[in-house]
Design a protein around this motif. Structure first.
Motif, short mmCIF file in Angstrom:
data_model
loop_
_atom_site.label_atom_id
_atom_site.label_comp_id
_atom_site.label_asym_id
_atom_site.label_seq_id
_atom_site.Cartn_x
_atom_site.Cartn_y
_atom_site.Cartn_z
N LYS A 449 5.73 -23.11 -12.70
CA LYS A 449 5.28 -21.75 -12.97
C LYS A 449 6.28 -21.01 -13.84
N SER A 450 7.57 -21.20 -13.58
CA SER A 450 8.60 -20.53 -14.37
C SER A 450 8.57 -21.02 -15.81
N ALA A 451 8.42 -22.35 -16.00
CA ALA A 451 8.37 -22.88 -17.37
C ALA A 451 7.16 -22.36 -18.13
N ALA A 452 5.99 -22.32 -17.46
CA ALA A 452 4.78 -21.82 -18.12
C ALA A 452 4.91 -20.33 -18.44
N ALA A 453 5.42 -19.55 -17.50
CA ALA A 453 5.56 -18.12 -17.74
C ALA A 453 6.57 -17.84 -18.85
N THR A 454 7.61 -18.65 -18.94
CA THR A 454 8.59 -18.49 -20.03
C THR A 454 7.94 -18.69 -21.39
N ASN A 455 7.13 -19.74 -21.49
CA ASN A 455 6.45 -19.99 -22.76
C ASN A 455 5.43 -18.90 -23.08
N VAL A 477 11.20 -15.11 -14.22
CA VAL A 477 12.47 -14.88 -13.51
C VAL A 477 12.26 -14.92 -12.01
N THR A 478 11.13 -14.35 -11.53
CA THR A 478 10.85 -14.36 -10.10
C THR A 478 10.62 -15.77 -9.58
N SER A 479 9.95 -16.60 -10.38
CA SER A 479 9.66 -17.98 -9.95
C SER A 479 10.92 -18.83 -9.91
N ASP A 480 11.81 -18.63 -10.86
CA ASP A 480 13.05 -19.43 -10.91
C ASP A 480 14.16 -18.55 -11.47
N ARG A 481 14.97 -18.01 -10.56
CA ARG A 481 16.03 -17.09 -10.97
C ARG A 481 17.13 -17.80 -11.75
N SER A 485 16.28 -19.89 -19.73
CA SER A 485 15.29 -19.50 -20.75
C SER A 485 14.50 -18.28 -20.29
N ALA A 486 14.14 -18.25 -19.01
CA ALA A 486 13.41 -17.09 -18.48
C ALA A 486 14.26 -15.84 -18.55
N LEU A 487 15.54 -15.95 -18.20
CA LEU A 487 16.43 -14.79 -18.26
C LEU A 487 16.64 -14.34 -19.70
N THR A 488 16.70 -15.28 -20.62
CA THR A 488 16.87 -14.92 -22.04
C THR A 488 15.65 -14.17 -22.56
N ASN A 489 14.45 -14.63 -22.18
CA ASN A 489 13.24 -13.94 -22.61
C ASN A 489 13.15 -12.54 -22.01
#
Length: 681
Positions: A449-455, A477-481, A485-489
């Motif tokens: 979920k974190s990878a998909a939301a990041t994209n 960020v919530t799915s994988d703190r 990549s999520a934090l950068t986005n």
């Protein structure tokens, strides 16, 4: 004869009585007065047979007497000094007692000296002479072995030239050794193992130095010698050289000859040779023959490389059904590693936990991770390759690959294939399909979920929908703190909304989770630059430059920061580095000209402005500076062409026509007309 005094009860108080008494049987001092002993000596009872001693160069002497007979002075009769006891004036006794070191005078007072150490140190042991032919051969053989070892060590250290020199020297000494052995020993005693080692090492070093002709000749010497029983296997090495030389026909021939030399018990070696044969057939375009080799490997001992090569061959032939079957064989190939459960702590046992922590990052676990990553790379590449051609459309073919992977040991890879499918849609500029594919992961586990939301956040950033980008960045960020990549986005979303302080916090958190996240480090430097914290920004870009040595963007940012910090010398140094990376960047050349102009160096400024104009002749600022430079130097006719170009670029600007008129007037061209546009008021 003396009698022994027996102690009585009256002598019990004297506890030392009787200690000075001894048995007269052991008294040898009165033997001369003992009648019975003298009678025994005079008779033949107990007497040794006479010994006749003859010294070379002298006449025979009379028999030597016993130790108790009259003494004979042999030193006077033989004419040379004697050693040992004879030098003391007494003849050497022939009894066992005297020969063992006992004497009448020293029996009680002297110590036992059987080795004769009191007469001086013993002579040294005789050393083996090193001048013997056998010893010379042994030393030469040892030297040859040392040279082979030094050659191998130099090769492992990357010094190929030194390795070859050592190998050649070992060959020369080995030939000398063979000649010496033939002269001294029989030909059967030649060390064939040493000769084989020298030749094999020499051929290997020739090949490592890309001296392929010499290497092949040396291998031929080994292969043609029938005394080397297993030399035929070295035809694999010769085939490898032919493959490097792109002599594919000979490479296949020697691979097959080597395959005939290797028995069936060496299954792994035969599989590797067959794989080389298949690769050689691929290079020659003979895909049908290559398929036969790879199919045999997948039936006997399936592995990832052979399976992937088989898919490539079927793809080249365009066989859809065979591609599907080959893909199924690829995902069914054994990986050869255990599951990850052995790296999970089973309980609170400190010894077990310590052992698990020790093996988590050992070399074996690293090898397992590398093998797993290689398998995933093969499967992902094969899926992307065959998905567009095995079905009527790309998405249907990709769905078939995903379903096939879900039934294999690579179940975790199915989600990665789905995300890769969305990225492929994105590369095809099909944003709608990419978004729909990624939204399917909103109900998956946290990592996917974190990878998909990041994209998805990245897609909305590209479409400048900052609201949706921020929503999916929060979801990632919530799915994988701990997803950098999520934090950068999330930081990018805040940066675009103008919240630089919070953006910097997310960038720093991403760097704490992954210090090699260059995107976060670059964006953090830009954020500090926006916050006017120039020193912090400069520190970020210097760290980034240590990671990305040839990044033009990083060097350009460092040069710009030094200019903002009023350090033009450092700015010029970094711009010169930038010029080495991108020598045709007109903007960097113009900036160099500007900095040299502010420093008062007009010649250098003129040089870099001219270079900038040569690569990009439409920069108005550069054109204006060059025109003004020629006017200042009184070369107005040269300034004309720059102002004419400026007038073509900006035809509505009156000043370029006026500058042209001024140049013509100064150069004496009064009749030349400058085209001045007319404006209707």
């Amino acid at each position: 004869m003396r009698h022994v005094h027996l102690a009585t009860e009256e002598d019990e108080e004297d506890i030392y009585s009787g200690y000075n008494d001894y048995n007269p049987t052991f008294d040898t001092e009165d033997l001369d007065n003992d009648t019975a002993f003298q009678q025994a000596v005079k008779t033949s009872h107990g007497r040794r047979p006479p010994i006749t001693a003859k010294v070379p160069g002298t006449a025979a002497v009379r028999p030597l007497g016993t130790g108790f007979g009259p003494r004979v002075n042999l030193s006077s009769s033989m004419g040379r000094p004697m050693t040992g006891a004879v030098q003391d004036g007494a003849a050497r006794p022939m009894t066992a007692v005297r020969a063992a070191g006992y004497t009448k005078a020293g029996f009680r007072g002297s110590s036992f000296d059987p080795l004769g150490q009191s007469r001086g140190p013993a002579p040294p042991l005789e050393t083996k002479s090193e001048d013997t032919p056998e010893e010379k051969i042994r030393q030469l053989e040892k030297k040859v072995n040392e040279l082979i070892e030094e050659s191998c060590i130099a090769n492992s250290n990357g010094d190929q030239k030194q390795a070859l020199e050592k190998a050649k020297e070992a060959g020369r000494k080995e030939r000398v050794l063979v000649r010496q052995r033939e002269q001294i020993l029989s030909p059967e005693n030649i060390n064939l193992d040493l000769t084989y080692s020298v030749l094999l090492n020499l051929a290997t070093q020739y090949s490592a130095n890309e001296m392929y002709a010499e290497a092949l000749n040396t291998y031929q010497v080994i292969v043609k010698n029938k005394m080397f029983s297993h030399a035929g296997r070295l035809k694999v090495n010769m085939a490898n050289i032919y493959l490097k030389q792109r002599n594919y026909s000979k490479a296949i021939k020697f691979y097959r000859m080597a395959l005939d030399q290797i028995p069936g018990a060496h299954k792994e070696m035969r599989i590797k040779i067959m794989q080389n044969i298949g690769v050689t057939f691929v290079k020659t375009g003979q895909y049908a023959d290559a398929i036969n080799s790879f199919e045999h490997i997948m039936s006997e001992s399936p592995n990832l490389k052979a399976g992937f090569n088989l898919i490539l061959c079927y793809f080249a032939l365009g066989d859809q059904d065979k591609m599907k079957k080959a893909f199924q064989k690829l995902i069914a190939a054994p990986l050869g590693i255990d599951d990850e459960d052995k790296y999970i702590s089973p309980g609170d046992d400190p010894h077990t936990n310590l052992l698990i922590e020790a093996i988590k990052n050992d070399s074996l676990h690293q090898m397992e991770r590398e093998r797993k990553a290689l398998a995933e790379k093969y499967i992902m590449t094969a899926a992307k390759l065959i998905a567009p051609v095995i079905e009527t459309s790309f998405d249907i073919g990709y769905d078939w690959c995903v379903e096939a992977v879900k039934t294999s040991q690579y179940v975790e890879l199915a989600n990665d294939l789905e995300i890769n499918k969305a990225i492929t849609f994105l590369k095809q500029k099909n944003f709608t399909q990419a978004v729909e594919t990624l939204k399917m992961f909103e109900k998956k586990d946290s990592r996917v979920k974190s990878a998909a939301a990041t994209n998805l956040s990245f897609l909305y950033l590209l479409e400048k929908d900052y609201t949706q980008a921020d929503v999916y960045a929060d979801l990632a960020v919530t799915s994988d703190r701990y997803n950098p990549s999520a934090l950068t986005n999330k930081g990018n979303s805040l940066f675009l909304n103008g919240d630089y302080e919070r953006a910097a916090e997310y960038y720093k958190e991403a760097l704490r989770n992954d210090s090699s996240c260059t995107e976060s480090l670059y964006n953090l430097g830009l954020t500090y630059k926006k916050l006017n914290r120039l020193e912090n920004a400069l520190d970020c870009f210097h760290k980034l430059h240590a990671i990305l040595r040839n990044s033009a963007q990083v060097v350009s940012q460092i040069a710009d920061l030094y200019e903002m910090l009023d350090d033009p010398n450092q700015a010029i140094e970094w711009l010169l580095q930038l010029r080495n990376i991108v020598p045709t960047d007109s903007h960097a050349l113009a900036k160099l000209g500007e900095l040299y102009d502010t420093q008062g160096d007009k010649s250098e400024a003129f040089h870099y402005y001219c270079e900038s104009y040569r690569y990009f002749p439409s920069n108005i600022e550069v054109i204006e500076w060059l025109g003004a430079y020629y006017i200042d130097k009184k070369f107005c006719e040269k300034a004309v062409k720059y102002f004419e170009r400026a007038a073509l670029i900006q035809p509505t600007q009156v000043k370029w026509q006026l500058m042209l008129a001024s140049c013509h007037r100064r150069s004496g061209g009064y009749r030349t007309k400058a085209l001045v546009p007319c404006f209707i008021l």
